[in-house]
Design a protein around this motif. Structure first.
Motif, short mmCIF file in Angstrom:
data_model
loop_
_atom_site.label_atom_id
_atom_site.label_comp_id
_atom_site.label_asym_id
_atom_site.label_seq_id
_atom_site.Cartn_x
_atom_site.Cartn_y
_atom_site.Cartn_z
N UNK A 141 -6.39 -21.33 36.80
CA UNK A 141 -6.50 -22.23 35.47
C UNK A 141 -5.78 -21.31 34.40
N UNK A 142 -5.84 -20.28 34.43
CA UNK A 142 -5.36 -19.14 33.24
C UNK A 142 -3.64 -19.11 33.31
N UNK A 143 -3.27 -19.17 34.70
CA UNK A 143 -1.93 -19.06 34.93
C UNK A 143 -1.32 -20.47 34.40
N UNK A 144 -1.91 -21.50 34.56
CA UNK A 144 -1.43 -22.80 33.99
C UNK A 144 -1.55 -22.86 32.47
N UNK A 145 -2.65 -22.19 31.73
CA UNK A 145 -2.83 -22.28 30.46
C UNK A 145 -1.86 -21.23 29.86
N UNK A 146 -1.44 -20.22 30.57
CA UNK A 146 -0.38 -19.07 29.85
C UNK A 146 0.47 -19.47 28.86
N UNK A 147 1.37 -20.53 29.16
CA UNK A 147 2.38 -20.64 28.26
C UNK A 147 1.92 -21.13 26.95
N UNK A 148 0.84 -22.42 27.10
CA UNK A 148 0.42 -22.88 25.84
C UNK A 148 -0.56 -21.71 25.12
N UNK A 200 8.28 -14.15 15.69
CA UNK A 200 7.95 -15.62 16.28
C UNK A 200 9.18 -16.10 17.02
N UNK A 201 10.49 -15.82 16.78
CA UNK A 201 11.63 -16.36 17.78
C UNK A 201 11.71 -15.58 19.05
N UNK A 202 11.44 -14.12 19.38
CA UNK A 202 11.46 -13.76 20.59
C UNK A 202 10.22 -14.20 21.31
N UNK A 203 9.07 -14.39 20.86
CA UNK A 203 7.73 -14.94 21.26
C UNK A 203 8.07 -15.93 21.86
N UNK A 204 8.65 -17.18 20.93
CA UNK A 204 8.99 -18.56 21.48
C UNK A 204 10.14 -18.46 22.59
N UNK A 205 10.80 -17.78 22.71
CA UNK A 205 11.87 -17.48 23.75
C UNK A 205 11.07 -17.01 25.14
N UNK A 206 10.28 -16.22 24.72
CA UNK A 206 9.40 -15.63 26.02
C UNK A 206 8.74 -16.93 26.46
N UNK A 208 9.15 -20.11 26.33
CA UNK A 208 10.25 -21.06 27.19
C UNK A 208 10.50 -20.33 28.51
N UNK A 209 10.89 -19.07 28.88
CA UNK A 209 10.97 -18.28 29.86
C UNK A 209 9.94 -18.62 30.91
N UNK A 210 8.73 -18.25 30.42
CA UNK A 210 7.39 -18.52 31.24
C UNK A 210 7.29 -19.84 31.77
N UNK A 211 7.56 -20.67 30.96
CA UNK A 211 7.26 -22.13 31.05
C UNK A 211 8.38 -22.60 32.53
N UNK A 212 9.44 -22.00 32.10
CA UNK A 212 10.60 -22.36 32.94
C UNK A 212 10.32 -22.02 34.41
#
Length: 220
Positions: A141-148, A200-206, A208-212
């Protein structure tokens, strides 16, 4: 209109001092809020009516009230009831509550997304409820929740800018102090915005990378 090198050199120590406080508030709010969100998620899913009702109340208030209202309630409202809270602790308490309320729904949805067959297999093996939670449900569950969760963490970092309303000397508060002295609000607030963007920008890129990566893993 843009700040020159002399102004940047003069302003940066105060801005970095406020930036450090913003990061500290973010860190402690997430450190407390995400585990609190897990507790609330489990409480909402509990069979007991009392536990479920208390958890739902905490979630709905934390989600329904704006973070600014929670800040004012804890910093201004509680002292009227005889409970004094400093601005730093009030900021952490309010944002941790807000974090817990929102992340509880993220975590709960992630736990419910796990196929029921895995729960049934755990029961067939005679696993206790706690062991099922620790070894089967939470890891998946936490692996699924991590990007959010990471995406919401960015919002909490940005929400620390609201803490200037309770006299916390964070980044925006420091920027306003400098602006009130120099009357150079635009350049100093621009610098403050760039400092927020540097996280915020590097974190947002991270995120996006994790979601992909998670999408590729799920498709295998």
């Amino acid at each position: 209109m843009l700040p020159d090198f002399t102004e940047i050199t003069a302003w940066m120590p105060d801005l970095m001092s406020g930036f450090k406080i913003s990061l500290q508030v973010t860190f402690f709010s997430l450190l407390i809020g995400i585990p609190f969100g897990l507790v609330l998620a489990l409480g909402v899913m509990a069979k007991g009516r009392v536990i479920r009702a208390i958890s739902l109340f905490a979630v709905e208030v934390g989600r329904g009230a704006p973070a600014l209202v929670l800040l004012q309630f804890i910093y201004v409202g509680l002292p009227s009831a005889g409970l004094m809270v400093g601005s730093f602790m009030a900021a952490i308490a309010a944002l941790a509550w807000n974090t817990g309320a929102y992340t509880s729904e993220i975590i709960r949805a992630s736990l419910l997304s796990i196929p029921s067959g895995q729960r049934e297999a755990a029961e067939a093996l005679g696993m206790k409820r706690l062991d099922e939670l620790r070894f089967i449900l939470l890891p998946q569950g936490l692996r699924v929740a991590l990007p959010a969760l990471l995406g919401f963490s960015i919002l909490i970092f940005q929400s620390t800018s609201l803490c200037f309303t309770i006299a916390l000397p964070e980044l925006v508060s420091r920027a306003y102090e400098i602006g009130s002295i120099t009357f150079r609000y635009f350049p100093v607030l621009l610098l403050a915005g760039l400092l927020y963007a540097s996280i915020s920008i590097p974190a947002a890129l991270l995120v996006d990378f994790i979601e992909k990566r998670a999408g590729k893993f799920a498709s295998r």
